[in-house]
Design a protein around this motif. Structure first.
Motif, PDB file in Angstrom:
ATOM      1  N   PHE B  14      19.915   3.931   6.912  1.00 50.48           N
ATOM      2  CA  PHE B  14      20.998   4.477   6.101  1.00 50.48           C
ATOM      3  C   PHE B  14      20.609   4.455   4.628  1.00 50.48           C
ATOM      4  O   PHE B  14      19.836   3.599   4.172  1.00 50.48           O
ATOM      5  CB  PHE B  14      22.293   3.697   6.327  1.00 50.48           C
ATOM      6  CG  PHE B  14      22.942   4.005   7.643  1.00 50.48           C
ATOM      7  CD1 PHE B  14      22.913   3.079   8.677  1.00 50.48           C
ATOM      8  CD2 PHE B  14      23.568   5.228   7.857  1.00 50.48           C
ATOM      9  CE1 PHE B  14      23.503   3.363   9.905  1.00 50.48           C
ATOM     10  CE2 PHE B  14      24.149   5.519   9.074  1.00 50.48           C
ATOM     11  CZ  PHE B  14      24.120   4.584  10.108  1.00 50.48           C
ATOM     12  N   GLU B  15      21.184   5.386   3.902  1.00 49.15           N
ATOM     13  CA  GLU B  15      20.934   5.476   2.463  1.00 49.15           C
ATOM     14  C   GLU B  15      21.273   4.149   1.791  1.00 49.15           C
ATOM     15  O   GLU B  15      22.229   3.467   2.180  1.00 49.15           O
ATOM     16  CB  GLU B  15      21.784   6.605   1.866  1.00 49.15           C
ATOM     17  CG  GLU B  15      21.344   7.057   0.494  1.00 49.15           C
ATOM     18  CD  GLU B  15      22.105   8.291   0.007  1.00 49.15           C
ATOM     19  OE1 GLU B  15      23.175   8.577   0.559  1.00 49.15           O
ATOM     20  OE2 GLU B  15      21.604   8.947  -0.915  1.00 49.15           O
ATOM     21  N   GLU B  16      20.465   3.771   0.823  1.00 46.43           N
ATOM     22  CA  GLU B  16      20.571   2.558   0.019  1.00 46.43           C
ATOM     23  C   GLU B  16      20.144   1.300   0.769  1.00 46.43           C
ATOM     24  O   GLU B  16      20.158   0.205   0.193  1.00 46.43           O
ATOM     25  CB  GLU B  16      21.972   2.378  -0.571  1.00 46.43           C
ATOM     26  CG  GLU B  16      22.348   3.507  -1.545  1.00 46.43           C
ATOM     27  CD  GLU B  16      23.714   3.305  -2.187  1.00 46.43           C
ATOM     28  OE1 GLU B  16      24.288   2.212  -2.019  1.00 46.43           O
ATOM     29  OE2 GLU B  16      24.197   4.242  -2.844  1.00 46.43           O
ATOM     30  N   ALA B  17      19.748   1.419   2.012  1.00 51.42           N
ATOM     31  CA  ALA B  17      19.228   0.262   2.752  1.00 51.42           C
ATOM     32  C   ALA B  17      17.751   0.093   2.432  1.00 51.42           C
ATOM     33  O   ALA B  17      17.080   1.044   2.022  1.00 51.42           O
ATOM     34  CB  ALA B  17      19.425   0.462   4.248  1.00 51.42           C
ATOM     35  N   PRO B  18      17.228  -1.125   2.628  1.00 55.52           N
ATOM     36  CA  PRO B  18      15.776  -1.317   2.458  1.00 55.52           C
ATOM     37  C   PRO B  18      15.024  -0.799   3.674  1.00 55.52           C
ATOM     38  O   PRO B  18      15.584  -0.672   4.762  1.00 55.52           O
ATOM     39  CB  PRO B  18      15.648  -2.839   2.353  1.00 55.52           C
ATOM     40  CG  PRO B  18      16.798  -3.351   3.154  1.00 55.52           C
ATOM     41  CD  PRO B  18      17.918  -2.364   2.978  1.00 55.52           C
ATOM     42  N   VAL B  19      13.744  -0.497   3.481  1.00 60.07           N
ATOM     43  CA  VAL B  19      12.942  -0.009   4.599  1.00 60.07           C
ATOM     44  C   VAL B  19      11.524  -0.576   4.507  1.00 60.07           C
ATOM     45  O   VAL B  19      11.018  -0.840   3.405  1.00 60.07           O
ATOM     46  CB  VAL B  19      12.908   1.537   4.620  1.00 60.07           C
ATOM     47  CG1 VAL B  19      12.059   2.086   3.489  1.00 60.07           C
ATOM     48  CG2 VAL B  19      12.384   2.042   5.956  1.00 60.07           C
ATOM     49  N   GLU B  20      10.922  -0.798   5.666  1.00 62.66           N
ATOM     50  CA  GLU B  20       9.515  -1.180   5.743  1.00 62.66           C
ATOM     51  C   GLU B  20       8.854  -0.321   6.803  1.00 62.66           C
ATOM     52  O   GLU B  20       9.324  -0.245   7.943  1.00 62.66           O
ATOM     53  CB  GLU B  20       9.356  -2.660   6.112  1.00 62.66           C
ATOM     54  CG  GLU B  20       7.887  -3.079   6.234  1.00 62.66           C
ATOM     55  CD  GLU B  20       7.709  -4.540   6.576  1.00 62.66           C
ATOM     56  OE1 GLU B  20       7.465  -5.345   5.661  1.00 62.66           O
ATOM     57  OE2 GLU B  20       7.792  -4.874   7.787  1.00 62.66           O
ATOM     58  N   LEU B  21       7.765   0.333   6.422  1.00 61.17           N
ATOM     59  CA  LEU B  21       6.970   1.120   7.360  1.00 61.17           C
ATOM     60  C   LEU B  21       5.675   0.365   7.582  1.00 61.17           C
ATOM     61  O   LEU B  21       4.959   0.040   6.636  1.00 61.17           O
ATOM     62  CB  LEU B  21       6.692   2.521   6.785  1.00 61.17           C
ATOM     63  CG  LEU B  21       7.913   3.335   6.364  1.00 61.17           C
ATOM     64  CD1 LEU B  21       7.491   4.722   5.909  1.00 61.17           C
ATOM     65  CD2 LEU B  21       8.940   3.420   7.475  1.00 61.17           C
ATOM     66  N   ARG B  22       5.362   0.115   8.860  1.00 63.59           N
ATOM     67  CA  ARG B  22       4.263  -0.783   9.168  1.00 63.59           C
ATOM     68  C   ARG B  22       2.945  -0.042   9.398  1.00 63.59           C
ATOM     69  O   ARG B  22       2.923   1.038   9.990  1.00 63.59           O
ATOM     70  CB  ARG B  22       4.616  -1.618  10.395  1.00 63.59           C
ATOM     71  CG  ARG B  22       5.812  -2.542  10.155  1.00 63.59           C
ATOM     72  CD  ARG B  22       6.116  -3.354  11.383  1.00 63.59           C
ATOM     73  NE  ARG B  22       6.596  -2.537  12.491  1.00 63.59           N
ATOM     74  CZ  ARG B  22       6.728  -2.970  13.736  1.00 63.59           C
ATOM     75  NH1 ARG B  22       6.382  -4.223  14.036  1.00 63.59           N
ATOM     76  NH2 ARG B  22       7.190  -2.178  14.673  1.00 63.59           N
ATOM     77  N   CYS B  23       1.866  -0.674   8.937  1.00 63.19           N
ATOM     78  CA  CYS B  23       0.529  -0.118   9.106  1.00 63.19           C
ATOM     79  C   CYS B  23      -0.442  -1.262   9.339  1.00 63.19           C
ATOM     80  O   CYS B  23      -0.498  -2.214   8.545  1.00 63.19           O
ATOM     81  CB  CYS B  23       0.119   0.675   7.864  1.00 63.19           C
ATOM     82  SG  CYS B  23      -1.598   1.240   7.877  1.00 63.19           S
ATOM     83  N   ASN B  24      -1.200  -1.187  10.408  1.00 61.86           N
ATOM     84  CA  ASN B  24      -2.279  -2.136  10.669  1.00 61.86           C
ATOM     85  C   ASN B  24      -3.582  -1.368  10.812  1.00 61.86           C
ATOM     86  O   ASN B  24      -3.596  -0.231  11.277  1.00 61.86           O
ATOM     87  CB  ASN B  24      -1.996  -2.938  11.937  1.00 61.86           C
ATOM     88  CG  ASN B  24      -0.926  -3.974  11.714  1.00 61.86           C
ATOM     89  OD1 ASN B  24       0.265  -3.704  11.862  1.00 61.86           O
ATOM     90  ND2 ASN B  24      -1.341  -5.161  11.315  1.00 61.86           N
ATOM     91  N   TYR B  25      -4.661  -2.000  10.404  1.00 60.87           N
ATOM     92  CA  TYR B  25      -5.947  -1.322  10.466  1.00 60.87           C
ATOM     93  C   TYR B  25      -6.974  -2.259  11.083  1.00 60.87           C
ATOM     94  O   TYR B  25      -6.766  -3.467  11.176  1.00 60.87           O
ATOM     95  CB  TYR B  25      -6.396  -0.890   9.063  1.00 60.87           C
ATOM     96  CG  TYR B  25      -6.778  -2.062   8.182  1.00 60.87           C
ATOM     97  CD1 TYR B  25      -5.794  -2.725   7.435  1.00 60.87           C
ATOM     98  CD2 TYR B  25      -8.089  -2.524   8.120  1.00 60.87           C
ATOM     99  CE1 TYR B  25      -6.130  -3.822   6.660  1.00 60.87           C
ATOM    100  CE2 TYR B  25      -8.425  -3.616   7.341  1.00 60.87           C
ATOM    101  CZ  TYR B  25      -7.434  -4.268   6.612  1.00 60.87           C
ATOM    102  OH  TYR B  25      -7.762  -5.359   5.857  1.00 60.87           O
ATOM    103  N   SER B  26      -8.083  -1.664  11.506  1.00 66.22           N
ATOM    104  CA  SER B  26      -9.225  -2.475  11.921  1.00 66.22           C
ATOM    105  C   SER B  26     -10.468  -1.897  11.291  1.00 66.22           C
ATOM    106  O   SER B  26     -10.634  -0.671  11.216  1.00 66.22           O
ATOM    107  CB  SER B  26      -9.357  -2.507  13.447  1.00 66.22           C
ATOM    108  OG  SER B  26      -9.703  -1.240  13.920  1.00 66.22           O
ATOM    109  N   SER B  27     -11.319  -2.800  10.799  1.00 67.90           N
ATOM    110  CA  SER B  27     -12.573  -2.397  10.183  1.00 67.90           C
ATOM    111  C   SER B  27     -13.471  -3.609  10.105  1.00 67.90           C
ATOM    112  O   SER B  27     -12.990  -4.729   9.941  1.00 67.90           O
ATOM    113  CB  SER B  27     -12.325  -1.834   8.778  1.00 67.90           C
ATOM    114  OG  SER B  27     -13.542  -1.537   8.141  1.00 67.90           O
ATOM    115  N   SER B  28     -14.763  -3.371  10.192  1.00 70.92           N
ATOM    116  CA  SER B  28     -15.715  -4.470  10.133  1.00 70.92           C
ATOM    117  C   SER B  28     -16.193  -4.737   8.704  1.00 70.92           C
ATOM    118  O   SER B  28     -16.925  -5.686   8.465  1.00 70.92           O
ATOM    119  CB  SER B  28     -16.919  -4.165  11.029  1.00 70.92           C
ATOM    120  OG  SER B  28     -17.494  -2.935  10.655  1.00 70.92           O
TER     121      SER B  28
END
Lengths: 113, 114
Positions: B14-28
């Motif tokens: 909903f508008e004015e709510a906080p948000v978190e979009l998740r991202c995970n990665y893998s790399s050597s």
């Protein structure tokens, strides 16, 4: 004063035709790219040019041929179009081949019927 | 070779709510990390990037992201979203010292409801 401009924005064509998409950047960047975005929004690198020289050529059918007449332009020519070529094609540029972030064009939506 | 996982394909909020979009990665190897936003019928626009230094990076439009090396994550946050934030968000990773060509995640569709 568009930074990365692509033409045309929309392209509808029949199977078997040959078509080109043009891209120009006025940012003075050295490296340009072509990406393909499929219907599920997945972005895949196709080609990368640095100072008019091809540096990345992913597994793309050889019906796709990029051409860079100078470092501000990178065009994409597609021969014998197939239904599976339908996608949005994005041109992008970066200052050099070290990726500090890309500037993308607004895309060309190609529909093959 | 690197890979990126965006854990949520769609995030309604909903508008004015906080948000978190998740991202995970893998790399050597060490990486550069990016978030891009794509509004409907437009190209991708760089929101923010992590190259080195402070693990908390601030971007445009009030977004920020935190690089967590131990958890190999780079989650995007905004404390209060607007309707105009409705868009597709892409996380991307480049290997440092390699080709630098980024690998993009599959995208997260942020849908902000009034």
């Amino acid at each position: 004063d568009t930074a990365v401009s692509q033409t045309p924005k929309y392209l509808v064509t029949q199977m078997g035709n040959d078509k080109s998409i043009k891209c120009e950047q006025n940012l003075g960047h050295d490296t340009m790219y072509w990406y393909k975005q499929d219907s599920k929004k997945f972005l895949k690198i196709m080609f990368s040019y640095n100072n008019k020289e091809l540096i990345i050529n992913e597994t793309v059918p050889n019906r796709f041929s990029p051409k860079s007449p100078d470092k501000a332009h990178l065009n994409l020519h597609i021969n014998s179009l197939e239904l599976g070529d339908s996608a949005v094609y994005f041109c992008a540029s970066s200052q050099d081949s070290v990726n500090y972030g890309y500037t993308f064009g607004s895309g060309t939506r190609l529909t093959v019927v | 070779a690197q890979s990126v996982t965006q854990l949520d394909s769609q995030v309604p909020v909903f508008e004015e709510a906080p948000v978190e979009l998740r991202c995970n990665y893998s790399s050597s190897v060490s990486v550069y990390l990016f978030w891009y936003v794509q509004y409907p019928n437009q190209g991708l626009q760089l929101l923010l990037k992590y190259l080195s230094g402070s693990t908390l990076v601030k971007g445009i439009n009030g977004f920020e992201a935190e690089f967590n090396k131990s958890q190999t994550s780079f989650h995007l946050r905004k404390p209060s979203v607007h309707i105009s934030d409705t868009a597709e968000y892409f996380c991307a990773v480049s290997d440092w010292g390699g080709s630098y060509i980024p690998t993009f995640g599959r995208g997260t569709s942020l849908i902000v409801h009034p």
